[in-house]
Design a protein around this motif. Structure first.
Motif, PDB file in Angstrom:
ATOM      1  N   LEU A  47       3.931 -72.992  45.434  1.00  0.00           N
ATOM      2  CA  LEU A  47       3.387 -73.495  44.178  1.00  0.00           C
ATOM      3  C   LEU A  47       3.021 -72.345  43.240  1.00  0.00           C
ATOM      4  O   LEU A  47       3.364 -72.374  42.052  1.00  0.00           O
ATOM      5  CB  LEU A  47       2.165 -74.371  44.454  1.00  0.00           C
ATOM      6  N   LEU A  48       2.343 -71.313  43.758  1.00  0.00           N
ATOM      7  CA  LEU A  48       1.974 -70.180  42.906  1.00  0.00           C
ATOM      8  C   LEU A  48       3.210 -69.462  42.372  1.00  0.00           C
ATOM      9  O   LEU A  48       3.263 -69.083  41.195  1.00  0.00           O
ATOM     10  CB  LEU A  48       1.101 -69.190  43.673  1.00  0.00           C
ATOM     11  N   ARG A  49       4.212 -69.275  43.212  1.00  0.00           N
ATOM     12  CA  ARG A  49       5.421 -68.586  42.772  1.00  0.00           C
ATOM     13  C   ARG A  49       6.181 -69.412  41.730  1.00  0.00           C
ATOM     14  O   ARG A  49       6.831 -68.854  40.843  1.00  0.00           O
ATOM     15  CB  ARG A  49       6.328 -68.285  43.974  1.00  0.00           C
ATOM     16  N   SER A  50       6.076 -70.710  41.825  1.00  0.00           N
ATOM     17  CA  SER A  50       6.713 -71.573  40.827  1.00  0.00           C
ATOM     18  C   SER A  50       5.972 -71.509  39.503  1.00  0.00           C
ATOM     19  O   SER A  50       6.597 -71.472  38.431  1.00  0.00           O
ATOM     20  CB  SER A  50       6.767 -73.019  41.333  1.00  0.00           C
ATOM     21  N   ILE A  51       4.649 -71.488  39.549  1.00  0.00           N
ATOM     22  CA  ILE A  51       3.855 -71.392  38.320  1.00  0.00           C
ATOM     23  C   ILE A  51       4.155 -70.093  37.589  1.00  0.00           C
ATOM     24  O   ILE A  51       4.227 -70.055  36.351  1.00  0.00           O
ATOM     25  CB  ILE A  51       2.354 -71.498  38.652  1.00  0.00           C
ATOM     26  N   SER A  52       4.330 -69.009  38.343  1.00  0.00           N
ATOM     27  CA  SER A  52       4.580 -67.699  37.733  1.00  0.00           C
ATOM     28  C   SER A  52       6.057 -67.453  37.454  1.00  0.00           C
ATOM     29  O   SER A  52       6.432 -66.356  37.024  1.00  0.00           O
ATOM     30  CB  SER A  52       4.041 -66.586  38.640  1.00  0.00           C
TER      31      SER A  52
END
Length: 263
Positions: A47-52
């Motif tokens: 999720l964090l890698r997708s947001i960034s």
């Protein structure tokens, strides 16, 4: 949420036969400090890698926005995402510093989104960058190590250097992916204290993934729990009781539940 700085809608991500994210929707308000928890493989880092925009989500109805503008949708990164990225600082578990460079240089690299890249390549930092880098290092308590190669520093020192780099970047959102997972308890507490101070004193929005549930409850007012790629809890830390934690992590969690946990 009218003051949302992050908005995730129906985001899914599939790796082979495994769905790491399954129709995840989440809004993050300005100035929040949110803990993402859940078992290993639950989708927190994805999720964090997708947001960034470090990875794409699956094609379809999924959409991720930051500051009201698109980061990605329908499996494609937005064309002007670099401008958005300059306002999002990413802190990794393994620090992501360039080991052969000094701590100062690593922190100064946070300014590359605003200065001429050629100047940055040759280390010709503007006075503003130099001042900002030393101020950030001082605030993180590692200014004495500014001239030292990053790979000679302890894990805690490197992680605080990574946070200082986000300060020089002038990030408005900090995404921290298990920032204390490889640190000793004292260093971990210093890093979490630093993130909370940036949230409370500077009003930065912080989203941090944690395996240490006690840290999530201690430092964050809101907790979002993922399990098998889906959000199974989103609410106040005070509402995350023993039964819900056992439901998230499984019955074995009872055996490792910390002393003094909420009943």
């Amino acid at each position: 949420m009218s003051d949302a700085v992050l908005s995730i809608r129906n985001a899914s991500k599939t790796f082979g036969a495994r769905r790491a994210l399954d129709q995840v929707s989440l809004e993050v308000g300005k100035g929040e400090m949110i803990a993402l928890i859940g078992p290993s493989g639950s989708g927190k880092s994805t999720l964090l890698r997708s947001i960034s925009a470090l990875q794409t989500i699956d094609t379809g109805a999924g959409r991720i926005e930051a500051f009201g503008g698109p980061v990605q949708e329908n499996g494609r990164i937005a064309g002007d995402v670099r401008r958005t990225r300059t306002r999002i600082g990413m802190i990794f578990q393994q620090f992501n510093l360039v080991g052969r460079l000094s701590l100062f240089t690593n922190v100064a690299l946070g300014s590359l989104g605003r200065i001429d890249r050629l100047r940055g390549f040759f280390g010709l930092w503007p006075a503003e960058t130099k001042t900002a880098a030393m101020a950030a290092l001082s605030r993180m308590g590692v200014a004495d190590y500014a001239g030292q190669r990053a790979n000679t520093l302890s894990g805690g020192q490197q992680q605080r250097g990574a946070i200082a780099r986000a300060l020089v970047q002038k990030a408005k959102i900090i995404l921290a992916d298990e920032p204390v997972a490889s640190l000793d308890p004292v260093s971990a507490r210093r890093v979490m204290d630093a993130l909370r101070d940036l949230n409370r004193a500077d009003g930065l929005t912080v989203v941090v993934t944690l395996h240490q549930v006690d840290y999530a409850l201690r430092y964050c007012d809101r907790v979002v729990a993922l399990k098998a790629g889906r959000i199974v809890y989103d609410g106040p830390a005070s509402g995350l009781k023993r039964d819900k934690l056992i439901d998230i992590y499984g019955p074995e969690f009872e055996d490792v539940f910390w002393e003094g946990a909420p009943k």
